[in-house]
Design a protein around this motif. Sequence first.
Motif, PDB file in Angstrom:
ATOM      1  N   CYS A 125       0.859  -1.157   0.000  1.00  0.00           N
ATOM      2  CA  CYS A 125       0.000   0.000   0.000  1.00  0.00           C
ATOM      3  C   CYS A 125       0.914   1.231   0.000  1.00  0.00           C
ATOM      4  CB  CYS A 125      -0.873  -0.020   1.247  1.00  0.00           C
ATOM      5  SG  CYS A 125      -1.769   1.490   1.567  1.00  0.00           S
ATOM      6  N   ALA A 126       0.497   2.258  -0.690  1.00  0.00           N
ATOM      7  CA  ALA A 126       1.242   3.518  -0.683  1.00  0.00           C
ATOM      8  C   ALA A 126       0.252   4.655  -0.517  1.00  0.00           C
ATOM      9  CB  ALA A 126       2.027   3.687  -1.975  1.00  0.00           C
ATOM     10  N   SER A 127       0.702   5.726   0.103  1.00  0.00           N
ATOM     11  CA  SER A 127      -0.165   6.898   0.221  1.00  0.00           C
ATOM     12  C   SER A 127       0.570   8.130  -0.281  1.00  0.00           C
ATOM     13  CB  SER A 127      -0.632   7.103   1.663  1.00  0.00           C
ATOM     14  OG  SER A 127       0.421   7.551   2.500  1.00  0.00           O
ATOM     15  N   SER A 128      -0.210   9.109  -0.704  1.00  0.00           N
ATOM     16  CA  SER A 128       0.391  10.372  -1.138  1.00  0.00           C
ATOM     17  C   SER A 128      -0.437  11.534  -0.622  1.00  0.00           C
ATOM     18  CB  SER A 128       0.521  10.436  -2.660  1.00  0.00           C
ATOM     19  OG  SER A 128      -0.742  10.426  -3.271  1.00  0.00           O
ATOM     20  N   PRO A 129       0.227  12.651  -0.385  1.00  0.00           N
ATOM     21  CA  PRO A 129      -0.480  13.828   0.140  1.00  0.00           C
ATOM     22  C   PRO A 129      -1.245  14.537  -0.967  1.00  0.00           C
ATOM     23  CG  PRO A 129       1.840  14.313  -0.147  1.00  0.00           C
ATOM     24  CD  PRO A 129       1.669  12.865  -0.504  1.00  0.00           C
ATOM     25  N   PRO A 130      -2.097  15.477  -0.609  1.00  0.00           N
ATOM     26  CA  PRO A 130      -2.878  16.194  -1.617  1.00  0.00           C
ATOM     27  C   PRO A 130      -2.014  16.869  -2.680  1.00  0.00           C
ATOM     28  CG  PRO A 130      -3.706  16.664   0.580  1.00  0.00           C
ATOM     29  CD  PRO A 130      -2.444  15.873   0.752  1.00  0.00           C
ATOM     30  N   ALA A 131      -2.378  16.664  -3.924  1.00  0.00           N
ATOM     31  CA  ALA A 131      -1.758  17.345  -5.059  1.00  0.00           C
ATOM     32  C   ALA A 131      -0.244  17.164  -5.119  1.00  0.00           C
ATOM     33  CB  ALA A 131      -2.097  18.833  -5.019  1.00  0.00           C
ATOM     34  N   TYR A 132       0.243  15.994  -4.754  1.00  0.00           N
ATOM     35  CA  TYR A 132       1.680  15.757  -4.802  1.00  0.00           C
ATOM     36  C   TYR A 132       1.914  14.336  -5.257  1.00  0.00           C
ATOM     37  CZ  TYR A 132       6.607  16.150  -3.565  1.00  0.00           C
ATOM     38  OH  TYR A 132       7.976  16.198  -3.609  1.00  0.00           O
ATOM     39  N   ASN A 133       2.728  14.176  -6.282  1.00  0.00           N
ATOM     40  CA  ASN A 133       2.866  12.885  -6.926  1.00  0.00           C
ATOM     41  C   ASN A 133       3.956  11.989  -6.370  1.00  0.00           C
ATOM     42  OD1 ASN A 133       0.788  12.559  -8.709  1.00  0.00           O
ATOM     43  ND2 ASN A 133       1.842  13.512 -10.425  1.00  0.00           N
ATOM     44  N   GLU A 134       4.266  12.074  -5.106  1.00  0.00           N
ATOM     45  CA  GLU A 134       5.199  11.122  -4.534  1.00  0.00           C
ATOM     46  C   GLU A 134       4.444  10.169  -3.632  1.00  0.00           C
ATOM     47  OE1 GLU A 134       8.603  12.755  -2.563  1.00  0.00           O
ATOM     48  OE2 GLU A 134       9.152  10.847  -1.645  1.00  0.00           O
ATOM     49  N   GLN A 135       4.736   8.890  -3.772  1.00  0.00           N
ATOM     50  CA  GLN A 135       4.056   7.875  -2.976  1.00  0.00           C
ATOM     51  C   GLN A 135       4.996   7.339  -1.910  1.00  0.00           C
ATOM     52  OE1 GLN A 135       2.060   4.950  -5.456  1.00  0.00           O
ATOM     53  NE2 GLN A 135       1.620   6.546  -6.975  1.00  0.00           N
ATOM     54  N   PHE A 136       4.431   7.129  -0.748  1.00  0.00           N
ATOM     55  CA  PHE A 136       5.183   6.611   0.383  1.00  0.00           C
ATOM     56  C   PHE A 136       4.661   5.199   0.653  1.00  0.00           C
ATOM     57  CE2 PHE A 136       7.284  10.542   1.638  1.00  0.00           C
ATOM     58  CZ  PHE A 136       6.553  11.459   0.917  1.00  0.00           C
ATOM     59  N   PHE A 137       5.572   4.244   0.602  1.00  0.00           N
ATOM     60  CA  PHE A 137       5.160   2.848   0.659  1.00  0.00           C
ATOM     61  C   PHE A 137       5.156   2.298   2.082  1.00  0.00           C
ATOM     62  CE2 PHE A 137       4.629   1.214  -3.611  1.00  0.00           C
ATOM     63  CZ  PHE A 137       5.104   2.262  -4.366  1.00  0.00           C
ATOM     64  N   GLY A 138       4.201   1.417   2.325  1.00  0.00           N
ATOM     65  CA  GLY A 138       4.182   0.657   3.556  1.00  0.00           C
ATOM     66  C   GLY A 138       5.092  -0.555   3.446  1.00  0.00           C
ATOM     67  N   PRO A 139       5.236  -1.295   4.534  1.00  0.00           N
ATOM     68  CA  PRO A 139       6.147  -2.451   4.552  1.00  0.00           C
ATOM     69  C   PRO A 139       5.629  -3.654   3.784  1.00  0.00           C
ATOM     70  CG  PRO A 139       4.988  -2.273   6.634  1.00  0.00           C
ATOM     71  CD  PRO A 139       4.615  -1.060   5.843  1.00  0.00           C
ATOM     72  N   GLY A 140       4.348  -3.635   3.432  1.00  0.00           N
ATOM     73  CA  GLY A 140       3.787  -4.732   2.667  1.00  0.00           C
ATOM     74  C   GLY A 140       3.190  -5.828   3.528  1.00  0.00           C
ATOM     75  N   THR A 141       2.273  -6.552   2.923  1.00  0.00           N
ATOM     76  CA  THR A 141       1.713  -7.770   3.524  1.00  0.00           C
ATOM     77  C   THR A 141       2.106  -8.929   2.620  1.00  0.00           C
ATOM     78  OG1 THR A 141      -0.194  -6.690   4.542  1.00  0.00           O
ATOM     79  CG2 THR A 141      -0.373  -9.054   4.076  1.00  0.00           C
ATOM     80  N   ARG A 142       2.774  -9.904   3.215  1.00  0.00           N
ATOM     81  CA  ARG A 142       3.147 -11.075   2.415  1.00  0.00           C
ATOM     82  C   ARG A 142       2.052 -12.128   2.568  1.00  0.00           C
ATOM     83  NH1 ARG A 142       7.299 -12.533  -0.324  1.00  0.00           N
ATOM     84  NH2 ARG A 142       8.636 -10.882   0.516  1.00  0.00           N
ATOM     85  N   LEU A 143       1.351 -12.372   1.481  1.00  0.00           N
ATOM     86  CA  LEU A 143       0.264 -13.351   1.466  1.00  0.00           C
ATOM     87  C   LEU A 143       0.760 -14.644   0.838  1.00  0.00           C
ATOM     88  CD1 LEU A 143      -2.750 -14.190   1.724  1.00  0.00           C
ATOM     89  CD2 LEU A 143      -3.073 -13.234  -0.571  1.00  0.00           C
ATOM     90  N   THR A 144       0.570 -15.724   1.558  1.00  0.00           N
ATOM     91  CA  THR A 144       0.902 -17.046   1.034  1.00  0.00           C
ATOM     92  C   THR A 144      -0.378 -17.866   0.977  1.00  0.00           C
ATOM     93  OG1 THR A 144       3.094 -16.960   2.036  1.00  0.00           O
ATOM     94  CG2 THR A 144       2.288 -19.123   1.349  1.00  0.00           C
ATOM     95  N   VAL A 145      -0.695 -18.378  -0.200  1.00  0.00           N
ATOM     96  CA  VAL A 145      -1.881 -19.216  -0.381  1.00  0.00           C
ATOM     97  C   VAL A 145      -1.418 -20.647  -0.593  1.00  0.00           C
ATOM     98  CG1 VAL A 145      -3.967 -19.599  -1.720  1.00  0.00           C
ATOM     99  CG2 VAL A 145      -3.111 -17.265  -1.386  1.00  0.00           C
ATOM    100  N   LEU A 146      -1.886 -21.535   0.276  1.00  0.00           N
ATOM    101  CA  LEU A 146      -1.456 -22.936   0.206  1.00  0.00           C
ATOM    102  C   LEU A 146      -2.501 -23.806  -0.467  1.00  0.00           C
ATOM    103  CD1 LEU A 146      -0.027 -23.219   3.828  1.00  0.00           C
ATOM    104  CD2 LEU A 146       1.230 -22.750   1.720  1.00  0.00           C
TER     105      LEU A 146
END
Lengths: 112, 116
Positions: A91-112
């Motif tokens: 997931c990434a978020s960005s502030p109003p009217a600014y094109n830089e995204q700040f990323f979260g650490p991620g969720t690692r999904l494993t489907v067995l």
Amino acid sequence: AAGVIQSPRHLIKEKRETATLKCYPIPRHDTVYWYQQGPGQDPQFLISFYEKMQSDKGSIPDRFSAQQFSDYHSELNMSSLELGDSALYFCASSPPAYNEQFFGPGTRLTVL
Amino acid sequence: AQSVSQHNHHVILSEAASLELGCNYSYGGTVNLFWYVQYPGQHLQLLLKYFSGDPLVKGIKGFEAEFIKSKFSFNLRKPSVQWSDTAEYFCAVISHGSGNTGKLIFGQGTTLQVKP
């Protein structure tokens, strides 16, 4: 400084189960993006939200849905999970009217 | 469709060697350009970005990149790599135009392995 928070960090599911991934953007960021990164792959855009409305849609399967809530956090709901859904979900978020995204650490999904 | 192409998929260097990773994009309009680094098992971290102005941009950890509009390129450079630079490097683009929603289009990534 506050960062993007994702939960859970790791998730293991069986085929055909459902999963819900959560994303909490940086405070005052109004846009949220979801990306899927398969093993050894580049991140692929799934979906984005701006001010609680869906703003764009990428290669997201119909089995997936997402929304952004009034507090700007977002949830990605995944149903009828398949082995191929195993990936890192950013997931990434960005502030109003600014094109830089700040990323979260991620969720690692494993489907067995 | 817009695309980003990274020429080198796997680069192996010795410490202190110079690095240049190529990146080309296909969109002809105004773009924002980014380089991200991903250390093993970790999330994407921004190395540097270009929005406008001086086409030579400097980022963290001694990295720099040059935007050459006529070549649709945004190559990443570092004069002297360290073992700790071993990671995956992604070039990414946001294109400006009608319907732009700010999504990032990523290149395929380059795996950099630095030998001590």
